[in-house]
Design an enzyme around this catalytic site. Structure first.
Site, PDB file in Angstrom:
ATOM      1  N   HIS A 130       4.946  -0.044 -70.193  1.00  0.00           N
ATOM      2  CA  HIS A 130       4.299  -1.088 -71.027  1.00  0.00           C
ATOM      3  C   HIS A 130       4.898  -1.584 -72.371  1.00  0.00           C
ATOM      4  O   HIS A 130       5.652  -0.593 -73.046  1.00  0.00           O
ATOM      5  CB  HIS A 130       2.843  -0.983 -71.220  1.00  0.00           C
ATOM      6  CG  HIS A 130       2.205  -0.833 -69.813  1.00  0.00           C
ATOM      7  ND1 HIS A 130       0.890  -0.311 -69.988  1.00  0.00           N
ATOM      8  CD2 HIS A 130       2.424  -0.911 -68.578  1.00  0.00           C
ATOM      9  CE1 HIS A 130       0.477  -0.232 -68.523  1.00  0.00           C
ATOM     10  NE2 HIS A 130       1.299  -0.628 -67.896  1.00  0.00           N
ATOM     11  N   GLU A 143       5.764   2.031 -74.091  1.00  0.00           N
ATOM     12  CA  GLU A 143       5.022   2.991 -73.532  1.00  0.00           C
ATOM     13  C   GLU A 143       5.361   3.331 -72.154  1.00  0.00           C
ATOM     14  O   GLU A 143       5.397   2.735 -71.280  1.00  0.00           O
ATOM     15  CB  GLU A 143       3.641   2.981 -73.727  1.00  0.00           C
ATOM     16  CG  GLU A 143       2.947   1.740 -73.232  1.00  0.00           C
ATOM     17  CD  GLU A 143       1.263   1.496 -73.750  1.00  0.00           C
ATOM     18  OE1 GLU A 143       0.622   1.744 -72.947  1.00  0.00           O
ATOM     19  OE2 GLU A 143       1.287   1.148 -74.763  1.00  0.00           O
ATOM     20  N   HIS A 197       0.095  -7.110 -74.704  1.00  0.00           N
ATOM     21  CA  HIS A 197       0.086  -5.833 -73.972  1.00  0.00           C
ATOM     22  C   HIS A 197       0.980  -6.281 -72.674  1.00  0.00           C
ATOM     23  O   HIS A 197       0.312  -7.247 -71.682  1.00  0.00           O
ATOM     24  CB  HIS A 197      -1.268  -5.286 -73.532  1.00  0.00           C
ATOM     25  CG  HIS A 197      -0.907  -3.991 -72.801  1.00  0.00           C
ATOM     26  ND1 HIS A 197      -1.932  -3.682 -71.749  1.00  0.00           N
ATOM     27  CD2 HIS A 197      -0.390  -2.817 -73.154  1.00  0.00           C
ATOM     28  CE1 HIS A 197      -1.459  -2.393 -71.542  1.00  0.00           C
ATOM     29  NE2 HIS A 197      -0.813  -1.847 -72.330  1.00  0.00           N
ATOM     30  N   GLU A 222       2.937  10.391 -70.483  1.00  0.00           N
ATOM     31  CA  GLU A 222       3.317   8.841 -71.193  1.00  0.00           C
ATOM     32  C   GLU A 222       3.745   9.427 -72.260  1.00  0.00           C
ATOM     33  O   GLU A 222       2.874  10.093 -73.234  1.00  0.00           O
ATOM     34  CB  GLU A 222       2.067   8.227 -71.224  1.00  0.00           C
ATOM     35  CG  GLU A 222       2.462   6.780 -71.770  1.00  0.00           C
ATOM     36  CD  GLU A 222       1.538   5.599 -71.374  1.00  0.00           C
ATOM     37  OE1 GLU A 222       1.153   4.937 -72.321  1.00  0.00           O
ATOM     38  OE2 GLU A 222       1.041   5.630 -70.333  1.00  0.00           O
ATOM     39  N   ASP A 246      -1.649  10.162 -68.913  1.00  0.00           N
ATOM     40  CA  ASP A 246      -2.332   8.886 -68.572  1.00  0.00           C
ATOM     41  C   ASP A 246      -2.467   8.756 -66.865  1.00  0.00           C
ATOM     42  O   ASP A 246      -1.655   8.352 -66.229  1.00  0.00           O
ATOM     43  CB  ASP A 246      -1.440   7.612 -69.106  1.00  0.00           C
ATOM     44  CG  ASP A 246      -2.272   6.300 -68.812  1.00  0.00           C
ATOM     45  OD1 ASP A 246      -3.399   6.187 -68.537  1.00  0.00           O
ATOM     46  OD2 ASP A 246      -1.789   5.283 -69.627  1.00  0.00           O
ATOM     47  N   ASN A 289       4.387  -3.556 -76.234  1.00  0.00           N
ATOM     48  CA  ASN A 289       3.359  -4.211 -77.264  1.00  0.00           C
ATOM     49  C   ASN A 289       3.881  -4.882 -78.392  1.00  0.00           C
ATOM     50  O   ASN A 289       5.049  -4.394 -78.882  1.00  0.00           O
ATOM     51  CB  ASN A 289       2.376  -2.829 -77.620  1.00  0.00           C
ATOM     52  CG  ASN A 289       1.898  -1.929 -76.397  1.00  0.00           C
ATOM     53  OD1 ASN A 289       1.011  -2.562 -75.907  1.00  0.00           O
ATOM     54  ND2 ASN A 289       2.458  -0.915 -76.275  1.00  0.00           N
ATOM     55  N   TYR A 344       0.930  12.005 -74.261  1.00  0.00           N
ATOM     56  CA  TYR A 344      -0.381  12.170 -73.717  1.00  0.00           C
ATOM     57  C   TYR A 344      -0.266  12.004 -72.036  1.00  0.00           C
ATOM     58  O   TYR A 344       0.725  11.621 -71.560  1.00  0.00           O
ATOM     59  CB  TYR A 344      -1.409  11.360 -74.178  1.00  0.00           C
ATOM     60  CG  TYR A 344      -1.336   9.947 -73.981  1.00  0.00           C
ATOM     61  CD1 TYR A 344      -2.197   9.295 -73.153  1.00  0.00           C
ATOM     62  CD2 TYR A 344      -0.281   9.007 -74.516  1.00  0.00           C
ATOM     63  CE1 TYR A 344      -2.535   7.979 -72.660  1.00  0.00           C
ATOM     64  CE2 TYR A 344      -0.411   7.672 -74.254  1.00  0.00           C
ATOM     65  CZ  TYR A 344      -1.555   7.303 -73.446  1.00  0.00           C
ATOM     66  OH  TYR A 344      -1.294   5.797 -73.035  1.00  0.00           O
ATOM     67  N   ARG A 362      -2.915  -7.634 -80.029  1.00  0.00           N
ATOM     68  CA  ARG A 362      -1.571  -6.832 -79.339  1.00  0.00           C
ATOM     69  C   ARG A 362      -1.310  -7.457 -78.121  1.00  0.00           C
ATOM     70  O   ARG A 362      -2.237  -7.253 -77.114  1.00  0.00           O
ATOM     71  CB  ARG A 362      -1.949  -5.187 -79.273  1.00  0.00           C
ATOM     72  CG  ARG A 362      -0.607  -4.420 -78.571  1.00  0.00           C
ATOM     73  CD  ARG A 362      -1.156  -2.948 -78.618  1.00  0.00           C
ATOM     74  NE  ARG A 362      -2.654  -3.012 -77.897  1.00  0.00           N
ATOM     75  CZ  ARG A 362      -2.326  -2.137 -76.578  1.00  0.00           C
ATOM     76  NH1 ARG A 362      -1.466  -1.442 -76.200  1.00  0.00           N
ATOM     77  NH2 ARG A 362      -3.567  -2.022 -75.759  1.00  0.00           N
TER      78      ARG A 362
END
Length: 491
Positions: free
Chosen positions: A158, A9, A243, A103, A98, A160, A96, A241
């Site tokens: 990031h 992301e 992260h 993002e 962020d 995941n 979206y 998850r």
């Protein structure tokens, strides 16, 4: 060896002519909302839990950068869903706003190369939305895939990784953190100067300046090397998850693939219980030391006043993997290509910089300084640094290097467009994307771990197991009822 589902992301930097930091939330919302291609506006926020910590507690509140807070003071943006302005795309991705940055969250992937292609295709999504906003407002809109504005603000890229909850915090922290500290040698995006802490002329990592703790659940302030946010995006009884917020935004797709691959290698060893043991005295300081080390010695202080190097840490993971894992093609590529690059760093820098962003960018900056007779104190270097990350192929310096065959090329236009049409056919993103493209009118909401359909005036939620077998036959579903039945049969 179990496959690990992963995703990237990326928060993009946004520069709009005549606008400043006090309007960046509004601008990011407008950019995302103006995305002109097929999408679904129905993100489900019920399962988001950013204050839950892997160590077994819940934070009362998340820390917020006091500088950012100044720009938001007195403003009212509406409900969370309004602010985020989520779009779910036909490939299963999420687009979206962020915290004032558009993002793009890739669809989940098992394959490293597929994930890198989807990450690259995400640049097209953001650029397409930026072009619409520029046309509407009649001002220049520029998007950067980087991690700093050079005025003290950092925004994240990031990663995941879906892992079994049985592992827990301690093994994950112990086994992944040394890799996160060392891998920047091969996957850092590069940065002119420093914004906090000790001075530097040029760094390997854009994010190193912004870490202050070894482990916590924060992402906006007091950032850690190892993030402990416990938001599984799956059944919380079975899954964690992992992260990761310590990585940079890569322009070279091979670097994106290697970044994720090196983390996966450490996670595979953690799951097997065979990861090398490195007790760093201070992971934050070690991360920043490696980032700033212009000698390329990359020394890391261990407990007990002993020392190792980033090279030794990386090689220890490679050797442990070869000794204890049944390597698949992805992990074999990660080890072999990484070893070759580590040799090239000293023996063939021209070959090294073809696959490593920090080295490719550094070469451009050095050529500029030579032509201008300047040095690292030249303030214009930061403008060149920023333009390396400009995602517009007509303006970005990375795109110019691709065209000159100075760095490895991006996935073909055909591959990138295919990435935007549907999700990877072996992951749950494929099902989420199909719901958008085939049954949008009957989808009430969707998120990473489930889709809720409207069937005969009832809400029917179907979970999406992260390791499920999402066969291509899902595409043959004639109606939403048969689609739901197929999804429920996935294990």
């Amino acid at each position: 060896m179990r496959r690990i589902l992963s995703g990237i992301e990326t928060e993009y930097g946004l520069l709009i002519s005549g606008r400043g930091a006090d309007s960046q939330v509004d601008d990011a919302m407008a950019l995302v909302r103006g995305y002109p291609d097929e999408c679904l506006v129905a993100w489900d926020y019920r399962y988001e839990s950013p204050r839950s910590d892997l160590r077994g507690f819940r934070l009362e509140k998340l820390a917020y950068d006091p500088e950012d807070a100044k720009f938001d003071e007195g403003k009212v943006y509406g409900q969370d869903g309004d602010i985020r302005s989520d779009r779910i795309l036909p490939n299963g991705a999420r687009f979206y706003n962020d915290h004032g940055h558009p993002e793009y969250s890739t669809p989940e992937c098992f394959s490293l190369q597929e994930l890198a292609a989807h990450d690259c295709a995400g640049q097209r999504v953001v650029l397409r939305a930026a072009a619409v906003l520029a046309k509407k407002t009649e001002v220049d809109v520029t998007v950067y895939k980087n991690n700093t504005d050079f005025h003290g603000a950092s925004y994240g890229t990031h990663e995941n990784y879906s892992m079994p909850r049985s592992l827990g915090f301690e093994p994950l922290f112990r086994d992944l953190t040394p890799m996160l500290v060392a891998r920047q040698i091969l996957v850092g995006a590069g940065k002119v100067g420093s914004e906090t802490g000790r001075a530097a002329t040029y760094q390997l990592s854009q994010r190193a300046d912004f870490f202050s703790e070894a482990a916590n659940a924060e992402t906006l302030f007091r950032r850690p090397v190892f993030n402990t946010r416990d938001e599984p995006h799956a059944d919380p009884r079975e899954w964690i998850r992992v992260h990761v917020i310590a990585g940079d935004a890569n322009m070279i797709p091979a670097a994106s693939a290697r970044k994720v691959g090196l983390a996966k290698l450490a996670l595979h060893l953690c799951e097997e219980g065979t990861a090398p043991l490195w007790k760093m005295s201070n992971p934050v300081l070690s991360f920043q030391d490696i980032s700033r080390d212009e000698s390329y010695a990359f020394r890391v202080e261990l407990d007990g006043r002993s020392w190792t190097t980033g090279y030794e840490i990386l090689e220890s993971y490679f050797a442990a993997a070869e000794r204890t894992l049944e390597l698949d093609d992805d992990m074999r590529w990660v080890i072999d290509s990484s070893r070759k690059l580590l040799a090239d760093l000293h023996d063939c820098p021209d070959r090294f910089r073809r696959q490593v962003d920090w080295a490719a960018k550094k070469a451009i900056l050095e050529q500029f300084m030579e032509s201008e007779g300047s040095d690292w104190r030249d303030p214009s270097l930061r403008a060149y640094d920023l333009e390396y990350h400009n995602v517009d192929p007509d303006d970005g310096l990375h795109s110019a290097l691709v065209q000159m065959d100075e760095v490895e090329s991006d996935p073909s236009e055909e591959i990138q467009l295919a990435c935007l049409q549907e999700g990877p056919r072996d992951t749950r993103a494929f099902a989420r994307g199909l719901a958008v493209s085939k049954f949008k009118d009957q989808v009430l909401s969707a998120c990473w771990n489930s889709i809720t359909f409207k069937v005969a005036d009832e809400a029917v939620e179907v979970t999406l197991p992260p390791e499920g077998d999402y066969a291509a036959q899902l595409k043959d579903a004639a109606d939403v009822g048969s689609f739901i039945e197929m999804l429920r049969g996935i294990k």
